[in-house]
Scaffold this motif. Structure first.
Motif, PDB file in Angstrom:
ATOM      1  N   ILE A  93      99.852  72.893  29.763  1.00 38.67           N
ATOM      2  CA  ILE A  93     100.139  71.456  29.829  1.00 38.67           C
ATOM      3  C   ILE A  93      99.284  70.800  30.914  1.00 38.67           C
ATOM      4  O   ILE A  93      99.073  71.369  31.988  1.00 38.67           O
ATOM      5  N   LYS A  94      98.769  69.612  30.617  1.00 38.76           N
ATOM      6  CA  LYS A  94      97.911  68.905  31.575  1.00 38.76           C
ATOM      7  C   LYS A  94      98.720  68.089  32.575  1.00 38.76           C
ATOM      8  O   LYS A  94      98.388  68.012  33.742  1.00 38.76           O
ATOM      9  N   GLN A  95      99.773  67.459  32.105  1.00 35.59           N
ATOM     10  CA  GLN A  95     100.498  66.521  32.938  1.00 35.59           C
ATOM     11  C   GLN A  95     101.256  67.221  34.061  1.00 35.59           C
ATOM     12  O   GLN A  95     101.588  68.408  33.979  1.00 35.59           O
ATOM     13  N   ALA A  96     101.513  66.480  35.114  1.00 32.10           N
ATOM     14  CA  ALA A  96     102.276  67.017  36.239  1.00 32.10           C
ATOM     15  C   ALA A  96     103.728  67.196  35.814  1.00 32.10           C
ATOM     16  O   ALA A  96     104.318  66.310  35.196  1.00 32.10           O
ATOM     17  N   VAL A  97     104.308  68.356  36.170  1.00 29.01           N
ATOM     18  CA  VAL A  97     105.676  68.666  35.747  1.00 29.01           C
ATOM     19  C   VAL A  97     106.536  69.148  36.921  1.00 29.01           C
ATOM     20  O   VAL A  97     107.654  69.617  36.720  1.00 29.01           O
ATOM     21  N   ALA A  98     106.018  69.044  38.152  1.00 29.82           N
ATOM     22  CA  ALA A  98     106.690  69.650  39.299  1.00 29.82           C
ATOM     23  C   ALA A  98     106.608  68.735  40.524  1.00 29.82           C
ATOM     24  O   ALA A  98     106.062  67.632  40.455  1.00 29.82           O
ATOM     25  N   HIS A  99     107.181  69.180  41.629  1.00 28.66           N
ATOM     26  CA  HIS A  99     106.984  68.466  42.886  1.00 28.66           C
ATOM     27  C   HIS A  99     105.540  68.633  43.355  1.00 28.66           C
ATOM     28  O   HIS A  99     104.911  67.692  43.828  1.00 28.66           O
ATOM     29  N   TYR A 100     105.023  69.865  43.203  1.00 26.28           N
ATOM     30  CA  TYR A 100     103.616  70.151  43.508  1.00 26.28           C
ATOM     31  C   TYR A 100     102.982  70.835  42.306  1.00 26.28           C
ATOM     32  O   TYR A 100     103.442  71.887  41.858  1.00 26.28           O
ATOM     33  N   ASP A 101     101.934  70.204  41.762  1.00 22.45           N
ATOM     34  CA  ASP A 101     101.197  70.759  40.626  1.00 22.45           C
ATOM     35  C   ASP A 101      99.805  71.150  41.093  1.00 22.45           C
ATOM     36  O   ASP A 101      99.036  70.310  41.568  1.00 22.45           O
ATOM     37  N   PHE A 102      99.485  72.437  40.949  1.00 27.18           N
ATOM     38  CA  PHE A 102      98.201  72.961  41.396  1.00 27.18           C
ATOM     39  C   PHE A 102      97.239  73.085  40.212  1.00 27.18           C
ATOM     40  O   PHE A 102      97.620  73.589  39.149  1.00 27.18           O
ATOM     41  N   TYR A 103      95.986  72.650  40.426  1.00 26.36           N
ATOM     42  CA  TYR A 103      94.952  72.721  39.391  1.00 26.36           C
ATOM     43  C   TYR A 103      93.748  73.501  39.937  1.00 26.36           C
ATOM     44  O   TYR A 103      92.752  72.916  40.371  1.00 26.36           O
ATOM     45  N   PRO A 104      93.810  74.838  39.941  1.00 24.00           N
ATOM     46  CA  PRO A 104      92.673  75.633  40.419  1.00 24.00           C
ATOM     47  C   PRO A 104      91.437  75.377  39.559  1.00 24.00           C
ATOM     48  O   PRO A 104      91.524  75.358  38.326  1.00 24.00           O
ATOM     49  N   ASN A 105      90.308  75.134  40.198  1.00 19.47           N
ATOM     50  CA  ASN A 105      89.034  74.901  39.498  1.00 19.47           C
ATOM     51  C   ASN A 105      89.151  73.779  38.463  1.00 19.47           C
ATOM     52  O   ASN A 105      88.546  73.830  37.401  1.00 19.47           O
ATOM     53  N   GLY A 106      89.961  72.788  38.781  1.00 17.99           N
ATOM     54  CA  GLY A 106      90.171  71.660  37.880  1.00 17.99           C
ATOM     55  C   GLY A 106      91.285  71.893  36.886  1.00 17.99           C
ATOM     56  O   GLY A 106      91.720  70.966  36.213  1.00 17.99           O
ATOM     57  N   GLY A 107      91.733  73.139  36.751  1.00 17.91           N
ATOM     58  CA  GLY A 107      92.845  73.444  35.863  1.00 17.91           C
ATOM     59  C   GLY A 107      92.487  73.638  34.416  1.00 17.91           C
ATOM     60  O   GLY A 107      93.304  74.119  33.627  1.00 17.91           O
ATOM     61  N   ASP A 108      91.247  73.289  34.022  1.00 13.74           N
ATOM     62  CA  ASP A 108      90.927  73.372  32.594  1.00 13.74           C
ATOM     63  C   ASP A 108      90.407  74.746  32.185  1.00 13.74           C
ATOM     64  O   ASP A 108      90.626  75.187  31.055  1.00 13.74           O
ATOM     65  N   PHE A 109      89.721  75.444  33.085  1.00 17.51           N
ATOM     66  CA  PHE A 109      89.196  76.778  32.786  1.00 17.51           C
ATOM     67  C   PHE A 109      88.993  77.515  34.097  1.00 17.51           C
ATOM     68  O   PHE A 109      88.987  76.904  35.158  1.00 17.51           O
ATOM     69  N   GLN A 110      88.827  78.838  34.039  1.00 14.88           N
ATOM     70  CA  GLN A 110      88.753  79.623  35.260  1.00 14.88           C
ATOM     71  C   GLN A 110      87.484  80.487  35.303  1.00 14.88           C
ATOM     72  O   GLN A 110      87.059  81.024  34.280  1.00 14.88           O
ATOM     73  N   PRO A 111      86.886  80.625  36.487  1.00 12.82           N
ATOM     74  CA  PRO A 111      85.694  81.485  36.613  1.00 12.82           C
ATOM     75  C   PRO A 111      86.037  82.932  36.276  1.00 12.82           C
ATOM     76  O   PRO A 111      87.121  83.417  36.590  1.00 12.82           O
ATOM     77  N   GLY A 112      85.090  83.619  35.622  1.00 12.80           N
ATOM     78  CA  GLY A 112      85.318  85.008  35.219  1.00 12.80           C
ATOM     79  C   GLY A 112      86.007  85.143  33.879  1.00 12.80           C
ATOM     80  O   GLY A 112      86.321  86.260  33.457  1.00 12.80           O
ATOM     81  N   CYS A 113      86.249  84.037  33.195  1.00 10.27           N
ATOM     82  CA  CYS A 113      86.950  84.076  31.903  1.00 10.27           C
ATOM     83  C   CYS A 113      86.051  83.706  30.727  1.00 10.27           C
ATOM     84  O   CYS A 113      86.531  83.485  29.619  1.00 10.27           O
ATOM     85  N   ASP A 114      84.745  83.624  30.956  1.00  7.62           N
ATOM     86  CA  ASP A 114      83.815  83.300  29.874  1.00  7.62           C
ATOM     87  C   ASP A 114      83.598  84.514  28.983  1.00  7.62           C
ATOM     88  O   ASP A 114      83.895  85.653  29.360  1.00  7.62           O
ATOM     89  N   LEU A 115      83.047  84.286  27.803  1.00  6.57           N
ATOM     90  CA  LEU A 115      82.826  85.384  26.864  1.00  6.57           C
ATOM     91  C   LEU A 115      81.856  86.425  27.424  1.00  6.57           C
ATOM     92  O   LEU A 115      81.927  87.596  27.047  1.00  6.57           O
ATOM     93  N   GLN A 116      80.959  85.999  28.329  1.00  9.26           N
ATOM     94  CA  GLN A 116      80.028  86.984  28.897  1.00  9.26           C
ATOM     95  C   GLN A 116      80.744  88.000  29.782  1.00  9.26           C
ATOM     96  O   GLN A 116      80.175  89.024  30.154  1.00  9.26           O
ATOM     97  N   ASN A 117      82.013  87.716  30.126  1.00  9.82           N
ATOM     98  CA  ASN A 117      82.801  88.662  30.920  1.00  9.82           C
ATOM     99  C   ASN A 117      83.555  89.669  30.058  1.00  9.82           C
ATOM    100  O   ASN A 117      84.325  90.477  30.578  1.00  9.82           O
ATOM    101  N   ILE A 118      83.339  89.630  28.723  1.00 10.65           N
ATOM    102  CA  ILE A 118      84.098  90.500  27.829  1.00 10.65           C
ATOM    103  C   ILE A 118      83.838  91.980  28.113  1.00 10.65           C
ATOM    104  O   ILE A 118      84.742  92.812  28.024  1.00 10.65           O
TER     105      ILE A 118
END
Length: 497
Positions: free
Chosen positions: A232-257
């Motif tokens: 979910i994108k929207q804030a749902v808590a008192h504190y909402d954390f968005y690591p690396n923008g929250g949309d995707f994470q380093p090390g999770c690309d297909l080249q890491n397969i």
């Protein structure tokens, strides 16, 4: 009340209980009769759709047959200790994911005096996603009933911390909303709460800050495809954390397969697919394992502003610790916090805000720079910076850099303007064809004061040219800046447009 009425009541109760015995239920049948109302009250037993397992050690769990005190103590529940309840999400294969036991084990080892219960709702989770979503309220009710039973055994629900992943995050929220009475669950942590069928819904239909005394959430996979995102994108808590923008994470690309296959075997491809979504779990585990490397996040309007480095401020609860050791400050509105992380554990990175003043520029210049920092603990090495726009007259540029090491107190900065490859080629060509072309004035950057703020320590250090108030830098020329004589590390408030 007449004797006939009492006998009728007993007769009806007997037949009702016998009827349930035929169906194989071990339910307890209760009947109460009052002289004022003369009515029969049958208390139906609560039938749970969820299996609760008390985590013991290693991979051992003890199934709670009932929330009664004897069942809890038989499994090793200690009423003096806090309680963590872990809830998994939607299941594709009907199997308990490996992270569940890893999280339970990490909690048990690092917190020691703790009760850990694993919520097993696989029979409902292993369905088509919309059907599993419909079951989230049912499972939330089951958890609420468990907590209510503990409450009746004089165990305060404020000692409970619910940790839910994906659909499990919303289940934890529903558990809080179904709980009876004024006392609330102490804390709920949502690990990348599920997005589909929850995004844009009212607070009563998803995890929300009202579901516990304190609610925090970690968003790691909000990348949108066909109008939907896994988390979910929207804030749902008192504190909402968005690591690396929250949309995707380093090390999770297909080249890491290949790396995932080496680590997980045949499950490597599956791990690549769910890597960003499950990163929320591992960030939380990291906060327990690496107590000396807690990740700090900073309040910001969005990720674009954070990348400009304008949000490294900790005043008035504008920053917080991601994970178990969060500073539990309840606020009236949701706070969105951003941070950068490494692609693997330990995930912590150190955040630095750079502000560079360029003066008396008469033309727009290529913004490719190389900077290196020297501190009392470490050196940064060369940091290649490309500003999003060309450098123009009398302007201060702000940007963010991150390092995987703490430099300590900053002492010196080296600065080099790379220029463009095209300009270098043209200049070399001019010098070859026209020997006296070397007397032509090269374009220069005129650099004023440079300041660097360390997010983790909140210390701002200003750097000045070694000899003059400004420093003229030609292409490929390296210049050294030292800490200004009036620059003891200090906090400084700046207004950014």
């Amino acid at each position: 009340m007449s004797l006939v009425k009492i006998l009728c009541c007993l007769l009806i109760t007997y037949h009702l209980c016998e009827g349930r015995k035929i169906k194989g239920n071990r339910a307890v049948c209760l009947c109460s009769v009052t002289s004022e109302s003369d009515f029969l009250k049958v208390q139906e037993p609560y039938v749970s759709s969820t299996v609760f397992r008390l985590f013991v050690e290693g991979e051992d769990t003890c199934t709670l047959d009932s929330p009664q005190l004897h069942a809890l103590t038989a499994c090793g529940f200690n009423s003096s200790n806090p309680l963590i309840i872990i809830t998994h999400g939607w299941s594709v294969d009907g199997m308990m994911e490996s992270w569940v036991l890893r999280l339970a084990s990490t909690v048990k080892k690092n917190l020691v005096d703790i009760n850990v219960i694993i919520v097993d709702w696989l029979s409902l989770a292993h369905q088509h996603y919309p059907i599993a979503v419909q079951s989230t309220r049912t499972v939330g009710k089951d958890i609420a009933h468990l907590l209510q039973s503990l409450k009746e055994l004089q165990y305060p629900v404020r000692k409970a911390h619910l940790i839910g992943y994906s659909l499990g995050a919303h289940i934890s929220g529903f558990a809080g909303s179904f709980l009876e009475g004024s006392e609330k669950i102490g804390r709920i942590t949502g690990l990348d709460p599920a997005g589909p069928l929850f995004e844009g819904m009212s607070p009563t239909d998803r995890l929300s800050p009202d579901d516990a005394e304190f609610v925090d959430a970690i968003h790691t996979f909000t990348h949108e495809r066909m109008g939907l995102s896994v988390g979910i994108k929207q804030a749902v808590a008192h504190y909402d954390f968005y690591p690396n923008g929250g949309d995707f994470q380093p090390g999770c690309d297909l080249q890491n397969i290949y790396e995932h296959i080496a680590q997980y075997g045949l499950l490597g491809f599956e791990q690549t697919v769910k890597c960003a979504h499950e990163r929320s779990v591992h960030l939380f585990i990291d906060s327990l394992l690496n107590k000396d490397k807690q990740s700090t996040a900073y309040r910001c309007s969005d990720n674009s502003a954070f990348d400009k480095g304008v949000c490294l401020d900790c005043r008035k609860n504008r920053c917080n610790i991601l994970g178990y050791n969060i500073n539990k400050v309840r606020t009236g509105t949701s706070k969105k916090l951003y941070l950068k992380t490494r692609p693997r554990m330990p995930y912590k990175l150190y955040h630095y805000q750079f502000r560079i003043q360029f003066v008396n520029q008469t033309e727009r210049i290529e913004p490719s720079l190389t900077i290196s920092l020297t501190g009392t603990k470490e050196e940064s090495g060369d940091l290649h910076i490309t500003l999003p726009e060309k450098i123009s007259i009398n302007k201060t540029y702000t940007f963010l850099i991150t390092l995987d090491k703490d430099l300590g107190e900053l002492m010196m900065l080296k600065f080099q303007w790379e220029g463009s490859v095209l300009w270098k080629n043209v200049w070399n060509r001019v010098q070859t064809i026209i020997p006296w072309g070397g007397r032509m004035r090269k374009p220069q950057l005129t650099v004023g004061r440079i300041s660097v703020k360390a997010g983790e320590t909140q210390e701002r250090t200003s750097f000045c040219a070694m000899e003059n108030d400004v420093q003229h830098v030609e292409v490929s020329e390296e210049k050294v800046f030292v800490r200004c004589t009036d620059s003891a590390p200090k906090q400084r408030r700046r207004k950014h447009n």
